[in-house]
Design an enzyme around this catalytic site. Structure first.
Site, PDB file in Angstrom:
ATOM      1  CG  ASP A  16      62.583  26.944   8.996  1.00 44.54           C
ATOM      2  OD1 ASP A  16      62.116  27.987   9.411  1.00 44.54           O
ATOM      3  OD2 ASP A  16      61.841  26.427   8.070  1.00 44.54           O
ATOM      4  NE  ARG A  20      59.336  26.198   8.438  1.00 51.58           N
ATOM      5  CZ  ARG A  20      59.008  25.248   7.901  1.00 51.58           C
ATOM      6  NH1 ARG A  20      57.455  25.021   7.784  1.00 51.58           N
ATOM      7  NH2 ARG A  20      59.674  24.214   7.173  1.00 51.58           N
ATOM      8  NE  ARG A  21      54.643  23.046   9.305  1.00 48.93           N
ATOM      9  CZ  ARG A  21      53.505  23.801   9.327  1.00 48.93           C
ATOM     10  NH1 ARG A  21      52.837  23.838  10.233  1.00 48.93           N
ATOM     11  NH2 ARG A  21      53.131  24.293   8.176  1.00 48.93           N
ATOM     12  CG  HIS A  81      70.827  13.772   9.432  1.00 48.37           C
ATOM     13  ND1 HIS A  81      69.861  13.817   8.178  1.00 48.37           N
ATOM     14  CD2 HIS A  81      70.733  15.061   9.769  1.00 48.37           C
ATOM     15  CE1 HIS A  81      69.258  14.735   8.284  1.00 48.37           C
ATOM     16  NE2 HIS A  81      69.783  15.898   9.279  1.00 48.37           N
ATOM     17  CE  LYS A  99      62.727  15.975   5.023  1.00 47.13           C
ATOM     18  NZ  LYS A  99      63.590  17.037   4.051  1.00 47.13           N
ATOM     19  NE  ARG A 167      65.156  24.108   0.069  1.00 49.66           N
ATOM     20  CZ  ARG A 167      64.230  24.819   0.274  1.00 49.66           C
ATOM     21  NH1 ARG A 167      64.055  25.496  -0.851  1.00 49.66           N
ATOM     22  NH2 ARG A 167      63.787  25.102   1.328  1.00 49.66           N
ATOM     23  CB  THR A 257      53.977  19.699   3.184  1.00 52.04           C
ATOM     24  OG1 THR A 257      53.485  20.229   1.870  1.00 52.04           O
ATOM     25  CG2 THR A 257      55.649  19.091   2.957  1.00 52.04           C
TER      26      THR A 257
END
Length: 346
Positions: A16, A20-21, A81, A99, A167, A257
């Protein structure tokens, strides 16, 4: 800039945050070009490819084998990661990894060493660091706006959401420390000295044996400045930090953010006077990918990013050690990618 002179980027995982970013910011970076997005499922890869005008690849290994890709962005779950950053570096690709990279100092140091030996950029993606508001705060502190800085405080907490989200998965190395706590700890390093250390920490876990849902960390440097960091995944929303000095205090809202169109506001308190400063809007994700592009192109720009990733991992590892979290297989999964066989979305 001609395509031949731009760094070709592949994305490992249909996450996501990428949708989105990061990918929209990457498309606006003149020094980078999006080549392909890889997913474990063809459907997800094609959804991203159609949205962003790139190629779809099924399987991460296939993307890493492509010669038209010089760099990769890794927005996979935390537990993967280390594995895929290592695989990408060994495939000769520059790496931008979301991160939290890891809470293992040894793993971060190994990745930094591999990047250095192969002449590659290696950067942990803390996008907030590339927002101009933090530079302005540091300028104010350096100018003596609050006297001698004494204490840094930061809070980042979000409300509880769908329990099926990554998460909240302990197996995939979710939890408050790696999802929200990493931000205040990283921000403290903007203001404390290079000899920063963790003095104390506490993590609170779900009663059903799930991941850590809340935490607090106390840090300090050799000059006596301290930092108090609070974070969580079951909190009223809070996203702020402050620097408190001998003569005043600077407060920052939307510290981690801020939307790219938002004009940040700083409050500078000094005595009975409060000044509010409205700063220009900035796209911190564009700033992050631009910094990565610079590191890909300029070998001199690479070392600081790798060193930052190792120091951050060391601090988070200390948080785990000092929090009293029992050393169990589940606890160890917070610190290394030891769950490679787990089902991973994307």
């Amino acid at each position: 800039m001609p395509d031949a002179e731009r760094t070709g980027v592949g994305v490992l995982g249909a996450a996501d945050i990428a949708w989105r970013r990061t990918i929209p910011a990457l498309l606006h970076c003149p020094r980078l070009r999006l080549v392909a997005v890889a997913s474990r499922t063809a459907e997800k890869a094609h959804t991203f490819a159609e949205r962003f005008g790139c190629e779809a690849v099924t399987g991460y290994e296939r993307l890493l084998a492509r010669e038209d890709i010089q760099a990769v962005y890794i927005p996979l779950p935390n537990a993967l990661h280390e594995q895929w950053a290592d695989a990408a570096l060994r495939a000769g690709k520059h790496v931008l990894v979301e991160k939290s990279l890891t809470v293992s100092t040894a793993a971060a140091a190994d990745l930094a060493r591999t990047a250095r030996e192969r002449g590659l950029a290696f950067m942990e993606n803390f996008a907030f660091l590339h927002h101009t508001q933090h530079e302005r705060v540091r300028e104010l502190v350096a100018e003596g706006a609050i006297g001698t800085p004494r204490v840094f405080t930061a809070s980042f907490g979000i409300p509880r959401a769908d329990g099926a989200l990554i998460r909240y998965s302990r197996a995939l190395a979710g939890g408050a420390l790696r999802e929200t706590g990493c931000y205040p700890v990283r921000a403290a390093q903007l203001f404390l000295g290079s000899d920063i250390e963790v003095l104390g920490a506490r993590l609170g876990f779900d009663e059903d044996g799930g991941c850590d849902m809340a935490g607090s960390v106390l840090l300090a440097d050799g000059a006596g400045m301290t930092a108090q960091c609070d974070f969580g995944l079951d909190h009223a929303y809070r996203n702020t930090y402050a620097v408190w000095g001998s003569e005043g205090r600077i407060e920052v809202d939307w510290a981690f953010t801020p939307p790219p169109e938002k004009q940040p506001r700083l409050r500078v308190h000094r005595g009975e006077h409060t000044e509010q400063l409205t700063l220009p809007a900035a796209d911190q994700f564009l700033g992050a990918v631009s910094a990565f592009a610079e590191a890909c192109a300029d070998p001199a720009a690479r070392a600081p990013h790798a060193a930052d990733a190792v120091r951050q991992a060391s601090l988070l590892e200390s948080v785990l050690e000092l929090s009293g979290t029992p050393r169990t297989p589940a606890r160890d999964r917070l610190g290394r990618a030891g769950t490679r066989s787990a089902h991973v979305p994307g």
